[in-house]
Design a protein around this motif. Structure first.
Motif, PDB file in Angstrom:
ATOM      1  N   ASP A   1       0.918  -1.434  -0.093  1.00  0.00           N
ATOM      2  CA  ASP A   1       0.047  -0.049   0.015  1.00  0.00           C
ATOM      3  C   ASP A   1       0.730   1.302   0.031  1.00  0.00           C
ATOM      4  O   ASP A   1       0.584   2.322  -0.605  1.00  0.00           O
TER       5      ASP A   1
ATOM      6  N   GLU B   1       1.410   4.802  -4.700  1.00  0.00           N
ATOM      7  CA  GLU B   1       1.522   6.124  -5.569  1.00  0.00           C
ATOM      8  C   GLU B   1       2.814   6.013  -6.220  1.00  0.00           C
ATOM      9  O   GLU B   1       2.809   6.462  -7.339  1.00  0.00           O
ATOM     10  N   ARG B   2       4.089   5.568  -5.614  1.00  0.00           N
ATOM     11  CA  ARG B   2       5.166   5.608  -6.406  1.00  0.00           C
ATOM     12  C   ARG B   2       5.219   4.498  -7.655  1.00  0.00           C
ATOM     13  O   ARG B   2       5.690   5.083  -8.802  1.00  0.00           O
TER      14      ARG B   2
ATOM     15  N   VAL C   1       2.557   3.905  -9.389  1.00  0.00           N
ATOM     16  CA  VAL C   1       1.646   4.541 -10.376  1.00  0.00           C
ATOM     17  C   VAL C   1       2.336   5.857 -11.029  1.00  0.00           C
ATOM     18  O   VAL C   1       2.468   5.958 -12.142  1.00  0.00           O
ATOM     19  N   ASP C   2       3.189   6.727 -10.204  1.00  0.00           N
ATOM     20  CA  ASP C   2       4.002   7.582 -10.646  1.00  0.00           C
ATOM     21  C   ASP C   2       4.962   7.238 -11.755  1.00  0.00           C
ATOM     22  O   ASP C   2       5.662   7.919 -12.528  1.00  0.00           O
TER      23      ASP C   2
ATOM     24  N   CYS D   1      -0.928   4.183 -17.637  1.00  0.00           N
ATOM     25  CA  CYS D   1      -1.992   4.532 -16.552  1.00  0.00           C
ATOM     26  C   CYS D   1      -3.428   4.192 -17.277  1.00  0.00           C
ATOM     27  O   CYS D   1      -4.249   3.938 -16.599  1.00  0.00           O
TER      28      CYS D   1
ATOM     29  N   LYS E   1      -8.737   1.416  -4.264  1.00  0.00           N
ATOM     30  CA  LYS E   1      -7.469   2.171  -3.833  1.00  0.00           C
ATOM     31  C   LYS E   1      -6.459   2.436  -4.895  1.00  0.00           C
ATOM     32  O   LYS E   1      -6.052   3.851  -5.008  1.00  0.00           O
ATOM     33  N   TRP E   2      -6.187   1.347  -5.774  1.00  0.00           N
ATOM     34  CA  TRP E   2      -5.370   2.086  -6.954  1.00  0.00           C
ATOM     35  C   TRP E   2      -6.160   3.074  -7.814  1.00  0.00           C
ATOM     36  O   TRP E   2      -5.470   3.660  -8.323  1.00  0.00           O
TER      37      TRP E   2
ATOM     38  N   SER F   1      -8.034   5.390  -7.059  1.00  0.00           N
ATOM     39  CA  SER F   1      -7.697   6.735  -6.634  1.00  0.00           C
ATOM     40  C   SER F   1      -6.233   7.426  -6.918  1.00  0.00           C
ATOM     41  O   SER F   1      -6.153   8.680  -7.464  1.00  0.00           O
ATOM     42  N   PHE F   2      -5.288   6.601  -6.973  1.00  0.00           N
ATOM     43  CA  PHE F   2      -3.944   6.936  -7.214  1.00  0.00           C
ATOM     44  C   PHE F   2      -4.110   7.136  -8.778  1.00  0.00           C
ATOM     45  O   PHE F   2      -3.175   8.220  -9.357  1.00  0.00           O
TER      46      PHE F   2
ATOM     47  N   LYS G   1      -5.545  10.337  -9.615  1.00  0.00           N
ATOM     48  CA  LYS G   1      -4.615  11.458  -9.177  1.00  0.00           C
ATOM     49  C   LYS G   1      -3.700  11.940 -10.625  1.00  0.00           C
ATOM     50  O   LYS G   1      -3.375  12.972 -10.638  1.00  0.00           O
ATOM     51  N   ARG G   2      -3.054  10.744 -10.859  1.00  0.00           N
ATOM     52  CA  ARG G   2      -1.863  11.041 -11.758  1.00  0.00           C
ATOM     53  C   ARG G   2      -2.439  11.307 -13.077  1.00  0.00           C
ATOM     54  O   ARG G   2      -1.931  11.998 -13.740  1.00  0.00           O
TER      55      ARG G   2
END
Length: 142
Positions: free
Chosen positions: A77, A81-82, A84-85, A92, A117-118, A120-121, A124-125
């Motif tokens: 978890d 974010e890392r 996805v970035d 994406c 959860k994924w 939302s990331f 965002k990206r």
């Protein structure tokens, strides 16, 4: 019967195509497996390669989704974010399509929470346009 032959040719062509997609998928799966423990973000990137857009075969799309899901679940978890970035915006989009495929599968309750959860990331990206593309790109459905 020229029509019949053409139809037969088309269906055997599709089957051959699916064979190739499954072979590619197997290669991705083999490449990902050792990375689940050591570098799940890299496994994710590999799993998103060559999405099977051109097939109508749900089994091929489901099998592809399973490889992506396995990679997603291997990412802790704190590292989502890392991970996805590190993806390109194209990746994406592909991931977003797989997320929606997974959310659309009935009776798979265990996968909904991690997928959301994924989601939302990735949102965002990649922004809302990514969701619009999931819905509007019918030629590039997963």
């Amino acid at each position: 019967g020229a029509m019949v032959e053409e139809g037969e040719f088309a269906s055997s062509f599709v089957a051959a195509d699916d064979e190739e997609l499954l072979a590619n998928l197997k290669r991705r799966e083999v490449a990902c497996t050792p990375l689940y423990k050591t570098d799940p973000a890299k496994a994710l990137q590999i799993s998103l390669g060559e999405p099977p857009y051109q097939t109508k075969n749900a089994a091929v799309k489901d099998a592809s989704f399973e490889v992506v899901l396995k990679a997603m679940l291997a990412v802790k978890d704190a590292d989502i974010e890392r991970a996805v970035d590190a993806l390109t915006l194209d990746e994406c989009d592909v991931l977003m399509k797989y997320i929606y495929r997974g959310l659309g599968q009935p009776k798979r309750d265990k996968q909904y929470a991690p997928l959301l959860k994924w989601h939302s990331f990735v949102l965002k990206r990649a922004g809302q346009a990514s969701i619009v593309r999931v819905i509007s790109e019918v030629q590039r459905e997963l």
